[in-house]
Enzyme design. Structure first.
Site, PDB file in Angstrom:
ATOM      1  N   SER A 167     -35.824  34.155  -2.393  1.00 23.22           N
ATOM      2  CA  SER A 167     -37.043  35.516  -2.455  1.00 23.22           C
ATOM      3  C   SER A 167     -38.321  35.186  -2.607  1.00 23.22           C
ATOM      4  O   SER A 167     -38.838  33.679  -2.405  1.00 23.22           O
ATOM      5  CB  SER A 167     -37.063  35.806  -3.907  1.00 23.22           C
ATOM      6  OG  SER A 167     -37.343  34.717  -4.642  1.00 23.22           O
ATOM      7  N   HIS A 171     -19.374   1.980  10.132  1.00 25.80           N
ATOM      8  CA  HIS A 171     -20.495   1.583   9.316  1.00 25.80           C
ATOM      9  C   HIS A 171     -21.157   0.521   9.188  1.00 25.80           C
ATOM     10  O   HIS A 171     -20.175  -0.433   9.410  1.00 25.80           O
ATOM     11  CB  HIS A 171     -20.350   1.748   7.613  1.00 25.80           C
ATOM     12  CG  HIS A 171     -22.059   1.287   6.905  1.00 25.80           C
ATOM     13  ND1 HIS A 171     -22.713   1.779   7.093  1.00 25.80           N
ATOM     14  CD2 HIS A 171     -21.918   0.960   5.032  1.00 25.80           C
ATOM     15  CE1 HIS A 171     -24.090   1.588   5.766  1.00 25.80           C
ATOM     16  NE2 HIS A 171     -23.352   1.029   5.474  1.00 25.80           N
ATOM     17  N   GLU A 200     -28.318   8.011   1.458  1.00 27.20           N
ATOM     18  CA  GLU A 200     -26.903   7.554  -0.019  1.00 27.20           C
ATOM     19  C   GLU A 200     -27.807   7.966  -1.446  1.00 27.20           C
ATOM     20  O   GLU A 200     -28.266   8.585  -2.335  1.00 27.20           O
ATOM     21  CB  GLU A 200     -26.323   7.292   0.053  1.00 27.20           C
ATOM     22  CG  GLU A 200     -25.461   7.118   1.583  1.00 27.20           C
ATOM     23  CD  GLU A 200     -24.481   6.200   1.505  1.00 27.20           C
ATOM     24  OE1 GLU A 200     -23.721   6.021   2.233  1.00 27.20           O
ATOM     25  OE2 GLU A 200     -24.817   5.018   1.003  1.00 27.20           O
ATOM     26  N   SER A 251       0.442  -1.158   0.001  1.00 22.25           N
ATOM     27  CA  SER A 251      -0.377  -0.583  -0.127  1.00 22.25           C
ATOM     28  C   SER A 251       0.802   1.387  -0.005  1.00 22.25           C
ATOM     29  O   SER A 251       1.951   1.488   0.614  1.00 22.25           O
ATOM     30  CB  SER A 251      -0.705   0.079   1.447  1.00 22.25           C
ATOM     31  OG  SER A 251      -1.164   0.898   1.149  1.00 22.25           O
ATOM     32  N   ASP A 260     -16.543  -1.422   2.236  1.00 21.30           N
ATOM     33  CA  ASP A 260     -17.915  -2.250   2.797  1.00 21.30           C
ATOM     34  C   ASP A 260     -17.745  -3.449   1.882  1.00 21.30           C
ATOM     35  O   ASP A 260     -17.349  -5.121   2.648  1.00 21.30           O
ATOM     36  CB  ASP A 260     -19.212  -1.752   2.197  1.00 21.30           C
ATOM     37  CG  ASP A 260     -19.888  -0.671   3.309  1.00 21.30           C
ATOM     38  OD1 ASP A 260     -19.148  -0.635   4.265  1.00 21.30           O
ATOM     39  OD2 ASP A 260     -20.177  -0.502   2.518  1.00 21.30           O
TER      40      ASP A 260
END
Length: 350
Positions: free
Chosen positions: A253, A109, A196, A52, A84
């Site tokens: 507005s 998650h 999402e 990596s 994931d």
């Protein structure tokens, strides 16, 4: 029923004394978790693939770096922060064969736990720490003496200490300075995916694309269409962030407000589509479709990624964004955002 919220005074950082925390991955969330915990006095090791590009970067930050298997083998708490679609493979190949008896497993998650792609044995505490902001914000707020709110959950609590560990971790991350809201893996996963798909990405992105196409197909200049359906969106979202929908409406507005109230673009049919998407999330069919595609090499994902990266609005956007002085030199600027060369690499354990 009011949400349960914890703050700094509700957590005991000493719970992490003598414990080693392995952060698996060094991407957006990974670097923030590792550095924040380290700066809070926690013993941290980062688990990465030896090849990596993030190995040297993490070492430059003064962090201990080992292979995922070695980091998992010595950790008392393992936080998995890989995307994931790769977590179950990393779990099966590197973590499950090496994890210590009784070591805690953590996620940002709930996807893989909720849908059963990862099934830790019952002796492992399993908890969730999900900051409500990107990693660079989690890190920036920590170093500024503040924190990003977090949602927290416990899925398995074999010893009765999982909540103590969860809150201590959240405090070390800096998130309890802002507050930690109690949730469940089910609630976090399903609401996150719904947001999402139906509001943030699948909602706003498609509204912008379709709005641009409707205006340009009607003969309006692409540059003018871009300003009206895309550029001004940030202004509105910032107002929502500051004071909710009411502030966003009151800051515009009367004409804009009236158009908002009478618009028929989002109606009961839109709500029915959202209910359908939510059902697919709840019954696991979306997760299965996504994971099956990823397991096959992500052909559908890549096809859709290529298609939407070349949407008509993306042809005019970079030119206009170059006009904004505040975008100059920003690494997240349009041209780089449109390049997908690094996307697949970004989804590895970085």
């Amino acid at each position: 029923m009011a949400a349960q919220i914890w703050y700094d005074n509700d957590a005991d950082l000493s719970v992490l004394d003598g414990k080693k925390v392995a952060i698996i991955g060094y991407g957006s969330q990974g670097h923030a978790h590792a550095l924040n915990l380290r700066d809070s006095g926690v013993d941290v090791v980062v688990g990465l693939r030896p090849t990596s590009k993030s190995v040297e970067y993490a070492k430059e930050q003064g962090l201990e770096v080992k292979s995922v298997a070695d980091a998992a083998a010595e950790a008392d708490i393992i936080m998995i922060l890989a995307p994931d679609q790769y977590q179950s493979t990393i779990w099966k190949n590197d973590i499950e064969p090496n994890i210590k008896e009784g070591a805690a497993l953590a996620f940002a998650h709930g996807f893989n736990i909720h849908y059963g792609y990862i099934k830790p044995s019952e002796d492992h505490p399993v908890f969730l720490i999900a900051p409500k902001g990107p990693g660079h914000t989690v890190r920036r707020e920590y170093t500024s003496g503040r924190g990003v709110p977090v949602v927290v959950a416990v899925e398995q609590d074999p010893r009765g200490d999982a909540w103590d560990i969860t809150l201590a971790y959240a405090k070390a991350l800096g998130s309890l300075r802002a507050g930690g809201i109690k949730t469940t893996f089910k609630e976090e996963t399903e609401t996150d995916l719904f947001g999402e798909q139906d509001v943030l990405m699948g909602g706003l992105n498609h509204l912008v694309e379709i709005g641009f196409e409707v205006l340009t197909e009607a003969g309006y200049q692409p540059e003018i269409a871009y300003f009206e359906v895309c550029h001004e969106l940030k202004l509105l979202v910032d107002l929502m962030n500051e004071g909710g929908l009411n502030k966003a409406r009151w800051s515009c507005s009367d004409t804009a407000q009236y158009g908002d109230y009478t618009s028929t673009v989002c109606d009961e049919q839109t709500k029915e589509h959202m209910r359908y998407q939510l059902k697919r999330i709840q019954d696991g069919s979306f997760a299965k479709e996504f994971m099956d595609d990823q397991a096959a090499g992500a052909p559908k994902f890549k096809e859709l990624q290529e298609k939407h990266s070349n949407a008509p609005i993306e042809q005019v956007g970079p030119k206009l964004r170059a006009m904004f002085s505040w975008n100059q030199g920003d690494p997240q600027d349009a041209d780089e955002a449109q390049s997908f060369n690094g996307k697949i690499a970004r989804t590895q354990v970085q």
